[in-house]
Design a protein around this motif. Structure first.
Motif, PDB file in Angstrom:
ATOM      1  N   PHE A  67       9.955  -5.908   3.477  1.00 48.81           N
ATOM      2  CA  PHE A  67       9.292  -6.410   4.681  1.00 48.81           C
ATOM      3  C   PHE A  67       8.296  -7.487   4.281  1.00 48.81           C
ATOM      4  CE2 PHE A  67       7.658  -2.354   3.172  1.00 48.81           C
ATOM      5  CZ  PHE A  67       6.334  -2.630   2.901  1.00 48.81           C
ATOM      6  N   THR A  76      -2.329  -7.225   7.817  1.00 48.51           N
ATOM      7  CA  THR A  76      -1.773  -6.473   6.694  1.00 48.51           C
ATOM      8  C   THR A  76      -0.313  -6.121   6.992  1.00 48.51           C
ATOM      9  OG1 THR A  76      -3.919  -5.390   6.727  1.00 48.51           O
ATOM     10  CG2 THR A  76      -2.331  -4.592   5.127  1.00 48.51           C
ATOM     11  N   PRO A  77       0.518  -6.102   5.960  1.00 53.12           N
ATOM     12  CA  PRO A  77       1.938  -5.816   6.145  1.00 53.12           C
ATOM     13  C   PRO A  77       2.162  -4.465   6.798  1.00 53.12           C
ATOM     14  CG  PRO A  77       1.276  -5.615   3.850  1.00 53.12           C
ATOM     15  CD  PRO A  77       0.177  -6.285   4.559  1.00 53.12           C
ATOM     16  N   MET A  78       3.275  -4.346   7.490  1.00 55.25           N
ATOM     17  CA  MET A  78       3.706  -3.059   8.032  1.00 55.25           C
ATOM     18  C   MET A  78       2.762  -2.506   9.081  1.00 55.25           C
ATOM     19  SD  MET A  78       6.481  -1.927   7.122  1.00 55.25           S
ATOM     20  CE  MET A  78       6.215  -0.350   7.861  1.00 55.25           C
ATOM     21  N   THR A  79       1.754  -3.258   9.383  1.00 52.86           N
ATOM     22  CA  THR A  79       0.780  -2.739  10.318  1.00 52.86           C
ATOM     23  C   THR A  79       1.317  -2.716  11.737  1.00 52.86           C
ATOM     24  OG1 THR A  79      -1.055  -3.454   9.013  1.00 52.86           O
ATOM     25  CG2 THR A  79      -1.442  -3.213  11.358  1.00 52.86           C
ATOM     26  N   LEU A  87      10.923   1.164   9.796  1.00 55.90           N
ATOM     27  CA  LEU A  87      10.930   1.779   8.469  1.00 55.90           C
ATOM     28  C   LEU A  87      11.144   3.279   8.562  1.00 55.90           C
ATOM     29  CD1 LEU A  87       8.938   1.304   5.331  1.00 55.90           C
ATOM     30  CD2 LEU A  87       8.603   3.468   6.492  1.00 55.90           C
ATOM     31  N   MET A 102      13.303   2.639  -1.412  1.00 55.49           N
ATOM     32  CA  MET A 102      12.234   1.965  -2.110  1.00 55.49           C
ATOM     33  C   MET A 102      11.642   0.944  -1.139  1.00 55.49           C
ATOM     34  SD  MET A 102      12.693   0.941  -6.062  1.00 55.49           S
ATOM     35  CE  MET A 102      12.081   2.330  -6.999  1.00 55.49           C
ATOM     36  N   ALA A 103      10.338   0.991  -0.974  1.00 61.06           N
ATOM     37  CA  ALA A 103       9.698   0.075  -0.028  1.00 61.06           C
ATOM     38  C   ALA A 103       9.058  -1.087  -0.770  1.00 61.06           C
ATOM     39  CB  ALA A 103       8.639   0.814   0.784  1.00 61.06           C
ATOM     40  N   HIS A 104       9.309  -2.274  -0.271  1.00 59.62           N
ATOM     41  CA  HIS A 104       8.849  -3.492  -0.933  1.00 59.62           C
ATOM     42  C   HIS A 104       8.265  -4.468   0.045  1.00 59.62           C
ATOM     43  CE1 HIS A 104      10.083  -3.601  -5.057  1.00 59.62           C
ATOM     44  NE2 HIS A 104      11.231  -3.040  -4.753  1.00 59.62           N
ATOM     45  N   SER A 105       7.072  -4.926  -0.207  1.00 59.44           N
ATOM     46  CA  SER A 105       6.644  -6.077   0.570  1.00 59.44           C
ATOM     47  C   SER A 105       7.087  -7.299  -0.226  1.00 59.44           C
ATOM     48  CB  SER A 105       5.128  -6.072   0.759  1.00 59.44           C
ATOM     49  OG  SER A 105       4.469  -6.123  -0.476  1.00 59.44           O
ATOM     50  N   ASN A 107       6.512 -10.697  -1.580  1.00 63.46           N
ATOM     51  CA  ASN A 107       5.548 -11.748  -1.846  1.00 63.46           C
ATOM     52  C   ASN A 107       6.275 -13.032  -2.184  1.00 63.46           C
ATOM     53  OD1 ASN A 107       2.896 -10.376  -1.705  1.00 63.46           O
ATOM     54  ND2 ASN A 107       3.895  -9.065  -3.200  1.00 63.46           N
ATOM     55  N   SER A 115      12.915  -6.934  -8.645  1.00 61.92           N
ATOM     56  CA  SER A 115      12.893  -5.489  -8.405  1.00 61.92           C
ATOM     57  C   SER A 115      14.279  -4.948  -8.075  1.00 61.92           C
ATOM     58  CB  SER A 115      11.959  -5.167  -7.235  1.00 61.92           C
ATOM     59  OG  SER A 115      10.646  -5.541  -7.545  1.00 61.92           O
TER      60      SER A 115
END
Lengths: 341, 341
Positions: A67, A76-79, A87, A102-105, A107, A115
């Motif tokens: 995300f 902020t992410p996922m907010t 999710l 596996m959760a990934h922001s 960048n 990853s």
DNA sequence: CTGAAAGCGCTTACAG
DNA sequence: CTGAAAGCGCTTACAG
């Protein structure tokens, strides 16, 4: 920590037999052996080592959910509720399928691809990815990927989304039907293809069909954040020949506008009608409750996982797939006829 | 996909040297060799295989975040803003530390422990775990674990939480200070130790200090969900000698009550004051905006990761640690003096 | 229906 | 400063 070896020894069989029993290739093993092995597995509390399995099977059983690290509003992410609802449902489905999440922001595309490759993930679901990133991702890592709400044109990518354009159209029509002739648009900028651009296009189409047009001064750009929208309300009201209704591309924007309008002494829906988009909880929290376009976010998550699993099953022969879920107008309290001038 | 071996061959060194270069043990390698290896790594686009590394190093670099599969309101997991904000910040911190985040909803302690062991996760952070689950988890898997908002009494577990009791107390005092004498309490049941029980205890304490008491008929139980709270409002109003103010243990409840009160013809704050808890966005979305107890959720997430990393560094000699973050009252618009009777 | 053996891609004492 | 070798715990053709 007992290993396969321990189980095999204890059961008096080879490691391979235990492996076969555990991996469902039970047609290759006699019922008696299966029972014996399972008994030992239970007694020893054996848990297979996922890394070892992943290493030798060349299959990790990991699905990545990527995300945006910061959304458009700089939050902020996922907010935002959309992403977290999504999710949550993805996690449920992935777990149900016996896989891990596996959760990934994201960048940078590079670090994300790193990853994915490092863990040799079986597949990945991407939220909020730009078109150029999609291409880079595909070349950087060769595995099933499904994108969400992507309006890029490439036919080679799998995507799950909703009828954004229709949504915009329905919003426009509803406002027109209520009698509005000057209708504004409030949403983030949409230089690139994406949901906002689609919603905007549908909206403009509805106006056009009715012989109306969207005046440039009635378009107010505003990032998807409550405070941004509160501030944007003043800009809407400051427009020459101010609109009597606005279409906001997201409920959180609609909610902010609502507050901004009311603060500025412009009651909703008496003096100003609002239609939002998404049908998030916030639309019902406020008063008046916001009329909005409903989308089925958990359904979108399920579809995304489904598409991913299908691809996984056919990989690498898998064909890309595009799924589009419907939208529908939810009548609430924020739309009324324009004030009698 | 190039391997360590490929890099070693290409650079004319041993696998071990490449490994040393990549893992920061650079004091063992000459600068010239480092440069050569790095050049090859870049040129080949080498990405280490995480499973292999995990298998041989007995360290996965994975941190698990476990959250309740359904929250108290029966809502889909992770749907609530608190949890998603928390997860988002945990993800950021974990990534920053060079680790990976596996997300897990907890259906049963067994399946969760299974996953942790299978992946040999380095550590785990738990949201919303009950006391008995905490114990089971600890015996099922031997690794650093930090619990969040756990009010269990065991000194052996690491916990990060906030001053829930003080929060309840501040809420009570604020309402008393405004002149209220009949103050109600609305929140989920709290048979077990937990944040709700603490907030309730602090609240009762404030009343007691002021020579007041919380009448049983002024306690309304209500799960943390907007609709539940809307419905609960009627029960508050139906109480004999109805309260002139209520303390809600969560903002989402406060928001629902607000709507319920207004619908029932009881304006807030003129006829009824409300104080919420958490200071989530919803508190500012509604009108009047909700006065509430602020907690620093991202800060809590950072603390949780910090405690976890500290434990990881000292494992298995690590000592458990408890961190408690402060709370503060945020004045907004939902508290006023009681109506002149 | 069952097994011996090779191999997945790394890290880690150990030795020099 | 560098390397040869063993081993982490599985799966997978292959053979019987």
């Amino acid at each position: 920590m007992p290993t396969l070896q321990d189980v095999a020894r204890e059961a008096g069989v080879s490691k391979m037999t235990v492996s076969n029993v555990l991996n469902g290739r039970r047609d290759r093993v006699s019922p008696a052996t299966i029972a014996r092995v399972m008994e030992v597995v239970t007694r020893l509390g054996y848990v297979p080592n996922a890394s070892a399995r992943s290493l030798s099977a060349r299959r990790s059983n990991i699905v990545a959910l990527a995300f945006p690290s910061r959304d458009a509003g700089g939050v902020t992410p996922m907010t935002n509720p959309h992403d977290s609802l999504f999710l949550s449902e993805v996690e449920a489905q992935v777990t149900q399928a016996g896989l891990y999440l596996m959760a990934h922001s994201v960048n940078s595309v590079e670090s994300t691809a790193h990853s994915l490759r490092s863990w040799n993930v079986d597949g990945a679901i991407f939220l909020g990815t730009r078109a150029d990133e999609v291409a880079a991702l595909h070349t950087a890592y060769d595995a099933p990927m499904v994108f969400v709400d992507n309006h890029g044109t490439s036919p080679h990518i799998s995507n799950v989304g909703i009828e954004d354009r229709l949504g915009g159209q329905l919003a426009g029509r509803r406002l027109i039907e209520a009698g509005h002739r000057r209708i504004g648009f409030v949403g983030p900028r949409f230089d690139e293809p994406g949901v906002v651009r689609e919603r905007h296009a549908g909206f403009v189409q509805a106006l056009t069909e009715a012989g109306l047009s969207l005046r440039p001064e009635h378009v107010v750009h505003c990032d998807a954040g409550f405070d941004h929208a509160v501030a944007a309300a003043r800009r809407v009201l400051a427009a020459p020949q101010r609109p009597t209704a606005v279409f906001a591309t997201a409920d959180i924007i609609a909610a902010g506008l609502l507050k901004g309008f009311v603060r500025a002494g412009c009651p909703v829906p008496d003096q100003m009608s609002i239609i939002g988009f998404d049908d998030l909880e916030v639309a019902r929290h406020v008063s008046p409750e916001i009329t909005t376009l409903h989308q089925d976010i958990p359904g979108k998550a399920r579809a995304a996982v489904e598409v991913l699993l299908t691809q996984l099953a056919h990989w690498p022969a898998a064909r890309s797939e595009r799924r589009v879920l419907g939208v529908s107008l939810v009548e609430r309290e924020s739309v009324a006829p324009p004030p009698a001038s």
